[in-house]
Enzyme design. Structure first.
Site, PDB file in Angstrom:
ATOM      1  N   HIS A  96     -38.631 -14.614  14.290  1.00 58.98           N
ATOM      2  CA  HIS A  96     -39.138 -13.741  13.222  1.00 58.98           C
ATOM      3  C   HIS A  96     -38.522 -14.131  11.895  1.00 58.98           C
ATOM      4  O   HIS A  96     -37.631 -14.964  11.833  1.00 58.98           O
ATOM      5  CB  HIS A  96     -38.927 -12.262  13.562  1.00 58.98           C
ATOM      6  CG  HIS A  96     -37.501 -11.810  13.586  1.00 58.98           C
ATOM      7  ND1 HIS A  96     -36.579 -12.255  14.503  1.00 58.98           N
ATOM      8  CD2 HIS A  96     -36.833 -10.929  12.788  1.00 58.98           C
ATOM      9  CE1 HIS A  96     -35.417 -11.665  14.280  1.00 58.98           C
ATOM     10  NE2 HIS A  96     -35.540 -10.862  13.245  1.00 58.98           N
TER      11      HIS A  96
ATOM     12  N   HIS B 143     -36.648 -12.760   9.474  1.00 56.04           N
ATOM     13  CA  HIS B 143     -35.419 -12.281   8.825  1.00 56.04           C
ATOM     14  C   HIS B 143     -34.446 -13.428   8.518  1.00 56.04           C
ATOM     15  O   HIS B 143     -34.322 -14.377   9.292  1.00 56.04           O
ATOM     16  CB  HIS B 143     -34.729 -11.224   9.695  1.00 56.04           C
ATOM     17  CG  HIS B 143     -35.450  -9.905   9.678  1.00 56.04           C
ATOM     18  ND1 HIS B 143     -35.286  -8.948  10.653  1.00 56.04           N
ATOM     19  CD2 HIS B 143     -36.351  -9.391   8.788  1.00 56.04           C
ATOM     20  CE1 HIS B 143     -36.046  -7.896  10.366  1.00 56.04           C
ATOM     21  NE2 HIS B 143     -36.711  -8.146   9.245  1.00 56.04           N
TER      22      HIS B 143
ATOM     23  N   ASP C  68     -31.279 -13.810   8.683  1.00 55.29           N
ATOM     24  CA  ASP C  68     -30.214 -14.188   9.624  1.00 55.29           C
ATOM     25  C   ASP C  68     -30.771 -14.989  10.812  1.00 55.29           C
ATOM     26  O   ASP C  68     -30.011 -15.385  11.699  1.00 55.29           O
ATOM     27  CB  ASP C  68     -29.408 -12.962  10.098  1.00 55.29           C
ATOM     28  CG  ASP C  68     -30.218 -11.978  10.917  1.00 55.29           C
ATOM     29  OD1 ASP C  68     -31.345 -11.654  10.510  1.00 55.29           O
ATOM     30  OD2 ASP C  68     -29.727 -11.523  11.972  1.00 55.29           O
TER      31      ASP C  68
ATOM     32  N   HIS D 121     -39.824  -4.799  15.905  1.00 56.32           N
ATOM     33  CA  HIS D 121     -38.760  -5.069  14.910  1.00 56.32           C
ATOM     34  C   HIS D 121     -39.410  -5.610  13.632  1.00 56.32           C
ATOM     35  O   HIS D 121     -39.158  -5.125  12.537  1.00 56.32           O
ATOM     36  CB  HIS D 121     -37.787  -6.060  15.520  1.00 56.32           C
ATOM     37  CG  HIS D 121     -36.648  -6.442  14.634  1.00 56.32           C
ATOM     38  ND1 HIS D 121     -35.650  -5.568  14.273  1.00 56.32           N
ATOM     39  CD2 HIS D 121     -36.333  -7.632  14.032  1.00 56.32           C
ATOM     40  CE1 HIS D 121     -34.777  -6.193  13.486  1.00 56.32           C
ATOM     41  NE2 HIS D 121     -35.174  -7.446  13.321  1.00 56.32           N
TER      42      HIS D 121
ATOM     43  N   ASP E  24     -34.724 -10.420  17.939  1.00 54.32           N
ATOM     44  CA  ASP E  24     -34.173  -9.078  17.714  1.00 54.32           C
ATOM     45  C   ASP E  24     -35.037  -8.000  18.370  1.00 54.32           C
ATOM     46  O   ASP E  24     -35.050  -6.851  17.918  1.00 54.32           O
ATOM     47  CB  ASP E  24     -34.057  -8.786  16.209  1.00 54.32           C
ATOM     48  CG  ASP E  24     -32.874  -9.486  15.564  1.00 54.32           C
ATOM     49  OD1 ASP E  24     -32.088 -10.132  16.288  1.00 54.32           O
ATOM     50  OD2 ASP E  24     -32.749  -9.396  14.328  1.00 54.32           O
TER      51      ASP E  24
ATOM     52  N   HIS F 178     -27.969 -11.318  18.946  1.00 54.33           N
ATOM     53  CA  HIS F 178     -26.776 -10.665  18.391  1.00 54.33           C
ATOM     54  C   HIS F 178     -25.841 -10.208  19.502  1.00 54.33           C
ATOM     55  O   HIS F 178     -26.296  -9.803  20.575  1.00 54.33           O
ATOM     56  CB  HIS F 178     -27.145  -9.430  17.559  1.00 54.33           C
ATOM     57  CG  HIS F 178     -27.836  -9.731  16.271  1.00 54.33           C
ATOM     58  ND1 HIS F 178     -27.166  -9.912  15.085  1.00 54.33           N
ATOM     59  CD2 HIS F 178     -29.152  -9.893  15.984  1.00 54.33           C
ATOM     60  CE1 HIS F 178     -28.028 -10.158  14.111  1.00 54.33           C
ATOM     61  NE2 HIS F 178     -29.257 -10.153  14.627  1.00 54.33           N
TER      62      HIS F 178
HETATM   63 FE    FE Z   1     -31.112 -10.458  13.449  1.00 55.85          FE
HETATM   64 ZN    ZN Z   2     -34.099  -9.276  12.595  1.00 57.05          ZN
END
Ligand code: FE
Ligand code: ZN
Length: 261
Positions: free
Chosen positions: A53, A55, A57, A109, A131, A169
């Site tokens: 995705h 994002h 990070d 998400h 995520d 994560h």
């Molecule tokens: Fe993330």
């Molecule tokens: Zn994310």
């Protein structure tokens, strides 16, 4: 085929797979840990990058990695990537040195979020859920609805038992702390808390985790289980009659976690 978790930022993992000649990484939010690994393994060439995705990070290392290697990038068709990428949708697959990564669309998400699942010869399958699914938890609903996330998690949960879940994560201990409040009498959850506490005390990752373990301990995969549904209904004061529907319970569970400290 060797699987490695590279640490990035405070609590991200960049998963790296290699066969001693070629490497693939998933969600390189930072190029530095990947480049350091490649420098330490000069015989291995990064040729493929998978992205779940948009994002930062998960995508922040793409520009530099693409500039410095010959890697080809595969990402969600519905999301904007910072580099040219081959867009993937439900049912697509990526072939990589004898491995086949099946693409699942898992909105919730983010709206275009995808996950990758690969059968491994002689080893348990791998899932890269980004995520969407964390050990003991799930991603926050930034773009999608509770109904979309529940449906996405249902489809991940239906993958084979032995699947090794490679979450993006290290959120496990804080997720399990919440899970124990939701389901204090869950013995599998208590045992997993003890195991993960020992691992973290030694600074070891709690991942990958077997999907069958997640089904036994993760309240977000268990929101229809009476022990979880009852606990959520009590916490959120949902009327018991008629029984609240699955999405309502799941949404209340997600909200409970958002407010949990
Ligand atoms: Fe993330
Ligand atoms: Zn994310």
């Amino acid at each position: 085929m060797t699987l490695i978790a590279l640490n990035a930022f405070a609590d991200n993992y960049i998963w790296l797979l290699h066969n001693d000649h070629h490497a693939l990484v998933v969600d390189p939010g930072d190029s530095a840990p990947v480049l350091a690994w490649l420098r330490a393994h000069p015989g291995v060439q990064l040729d493929t990058i998978l992205v779940t995705h948009h994002h930062a990070d998960h995508t922040g290392g793409l520009v530099e990695l693409v500039a410095l290697t010959s890697a080809q990038v595969f990402g969600p068709a519905l999301e904007k990537m910072p580099v040219p990428a081959q867009g993937l949708a439900q049912g697509d697959h990526v072939d990589w040195h004898g491995l086949r990564f099946d693409v699942l669309e898992v909105p919730g998400h983010t709206l275009g979020h995808i996950a990758f699942w690969a059968q491994m010869a002689g080893q348990a399958p791998l899932l890269f859920p980004g995520d969407t699914l964390f050990s003991g938890g799930c991603g926050r609903l930034f773009e999608g609805s509770a109904g979309q996330m529940l449906d996405s998690l249902d489809r991940l949960s239906a993958l084979p038992d032995a699947t090794r879940v490679c979450c993006a994560h290290e959120y496990t201990l804080s997720n399990l702390k919440f899970a124990l409040v939701v389901e204090p009498d869950n013995l599998a959850l208590q045992a997993h808390w003890a195991l993960c506490s020992r691992l973290r005390a030694q600074d070891l990752p709690t991942l990958p985790v077997a999907l069958h373990t997640e089904r036994a301990i993760n309240p977000f995969l268990r929101s229809r289980t009476p022990s979880v549904a009852t606990s959520v209904s009590r916490q959120a004061c949902l009327a018991p009659d008629p029984a609240p529907d699955d999405v309502l319970v799941f949404a209340a569970l997600r909200q409970w976690k958002n407010d949990f400290r």
